[in-house]
Design an enzyme around this catalytic site. Structure first.
Site, PDB file in Angstrom:
ATOM      1  NE  ARG A 197      71.539 -19.018 -80.660  1.00 34.25           N
ATOM      2  CZ  ARG A 197      72.470 -18.209 -81.157  1.00 34.25           C
ATOM      3  NH1 ARG A 197      73.674 -18.190 -80.625  1.00 34.25           N
ATOM      4  NH2 ARG A 197      72.214 -17.433 -82.182  1.00 34.25           N
ATOM      5  CG  ASP A 240      75.052 -21.971 -78.340  1.00 33.12           C
ATOM      6  OD1 ASP A 240      76.173 -21.874 -77.803  1.00 33.12           O
ATOM      7  OD2 ASP A 240      74.848 -21.611 -79.519  1.00 33.12           O
ATOM      8  CG  ASP A 292      73.262 -20.634 -84.265  1.00 37.26           C
ATOM      9  OD1 ASP A 292      73.504 -19.662 -84.996  1.00 37.26           O
ATOM     10  OD2 ASP A 292      72.448 -20.595 -83.322  1.00 37.26           O
ATOM     11  CE1 TYR A 342      65.305 -24.018 -85.846  1.00 38.24           C
ATOM     12  CE2 TYR A 342      63.168 -22.988 -85.483  1.00 38.24           C
ATOM     13  CZ  TYR A 342      64.408 -22.995 -86.095  1.00 38.24           C
ATOM     14  OH  TYR A 342      64.742 -21.985 -86.956  1.00 38.24           O
TER      15      TYR A 342
END
Length: 259
Positions: A183, A87, A45, A73
Site C-alpha cells: 500500500r 487502498d 488486511d 504479492y
C-alpha cells in the site's frame, strides 16, 4: 460446518478470502482445530487475499522463523485518487487528472522502488505504537506518525498498465523483504508522479518457504506436520550414533560436523 482435525501440531496454509481479517481466520481455525494455540506469520488486511500461514500447537513456536522470510504479492495500483487507508477500502481524500501521465513515466518512477528503499508504513497498518495498533489509533481520531524504515524490493515486475475511465490501473508483481507495505508503494508512486495512488487489489502468493499453490480455503486446509514444516523452514542435520548419545546425556555437540 467446518470439519475438525484431531491433530493439533503443525501448520495450516490458508488461502485467505477477501473480507476476513487475519484475526478472523485465526478464530475460525481455532474452532476447526479445537485448540486455542494458533497464530499467524504475517498479517493480511481484510481487503487482501492469498497465503496466510498459521502455526498450530507447537507450530506457533516456529512462526518467528517464517515471519522474517521474503514475501511475494500480486497487486493493482490505481493512479488518480488518494484514500485514507491507501487502498480501496478507505475514503477518497483527493482526486487527480491522469491524462498526461505516460506509460514510460510510470515505469521510470517504479524503478526507484527497486532494491533497498526507505519506506514509511501506512498509518492504518498493524504496527504497534505505545502498545496499540496504528489503525486503532487512526480510527479513534488520533494522528499517527510512523517513521520510515529500510525495506528491500527484490523484484518488481509490471504485468500491465490499463486506463480505466479517469484512472490508471497498474498490475504489478512484487517480491520483497518482511515489513514491506505494498500500500505504501502505491501511495508513494502516486506522490512521485504528483498524483494520487492506492491499491485496489492485493494477493499474497508467497511467505517463504511456502507458496500459495500449496494453500487451500480454511475449510479444506489440511495440517502440515511439524516434521515437514521444519524440513522446509530450517536446515536439517542427521545425527550420528555418537552425537545422539552426547545429546542424550545433556552434552553439546559441534555445530558443524567435522569431516
Amino acid at each position: 460446518m467446518i470439519p475438525t482435525n484431531t491433530m493439533t501440531d503443525g501448520f495450516l496454509l490458508v488461502d485467505k478470502e477477501s473480507g476476513f481479517t487475519s484475526h478472523d481466520v485465526v478464530a475460525l481455525a481455532r474452532k476447526k482445530m479445537a485448540t486455542k494455540k494458533i497464530g499467524h506469520a504475517g498479517t493480511l488486511d481484510p481487503m487482501a487475499t492469498g497465503l496466510l500461514v498459521l502455526g498450530v500447537g507447537i507450530g506457533t513456536k516456529l512462526l518467528s522463523f517464517i515471519v522474517d522470510g521474503a514475501k511475494s504479492y500480486e497487486a493493482t495500483i490505481r493512479l488518480g485518487a488518494s484514500t485514507s487507508t491507501d487502498d480501496k477500502e478507505g475514503e477518497i481524500t483527493a482526486s487527480f487528472e491522469t491524462a498526461k501521465i505516460s506509460d514510460p513515466e510510470i515505469l521510470g518512477a517504479l524503478d526507484s522502488f527497486r532494491g533497498k528503499i526507505a519506506q514509511r508504513p501506512s498509518s492504518v497498518s498493524a504496527i504497534k505504537i505505545g502498545g496499540r495498533r496504528a489503525h486503532e489509533l487512526v480510527r479513534a481520531g488520533e494522528v499517527v506518525d510512523i517513521p520510515e524504515r529500510e525495506v528491500e524490493i527484490f523484484n518488481l515486475e509490471v504485468s500491465g498498465i490499463n486506463r480505466v475511465e479517469s484512472f490508471i490501473d497498474i498490475e504489478v508483481k512484487v517480491r520483497c523483504s518482511s515489513g514491506t507495505y505494498i500500500r505504501s508503494i502505491a501511495r508513494d508512486l502516486g506522490m512521485k508522479l504528483k498524483n494520487g495512488g492506492h491499491l485496489t487489489k492485493l494477493n499474497r502468493s508467497e511467505v517463504a518457504p511456502f507458496n500459495l499453490s500449496e494453500a487451500k480455503l480454511l475449510a479444506n486446509a489440511e495440517l502440515m506436520s511439524i516434521k515437514t514444516g521444519i524440513e522446509r523452514i530450517l536446515p536439517i542435520r542427521i545425527l550420528e550414533a555418537n552425537e545422539v548419545k552426547e545429546i542424550f546425556f545433556g552434552r553439546p555437540i559441534e555445530k558443524d560436523r567435522k569431516s
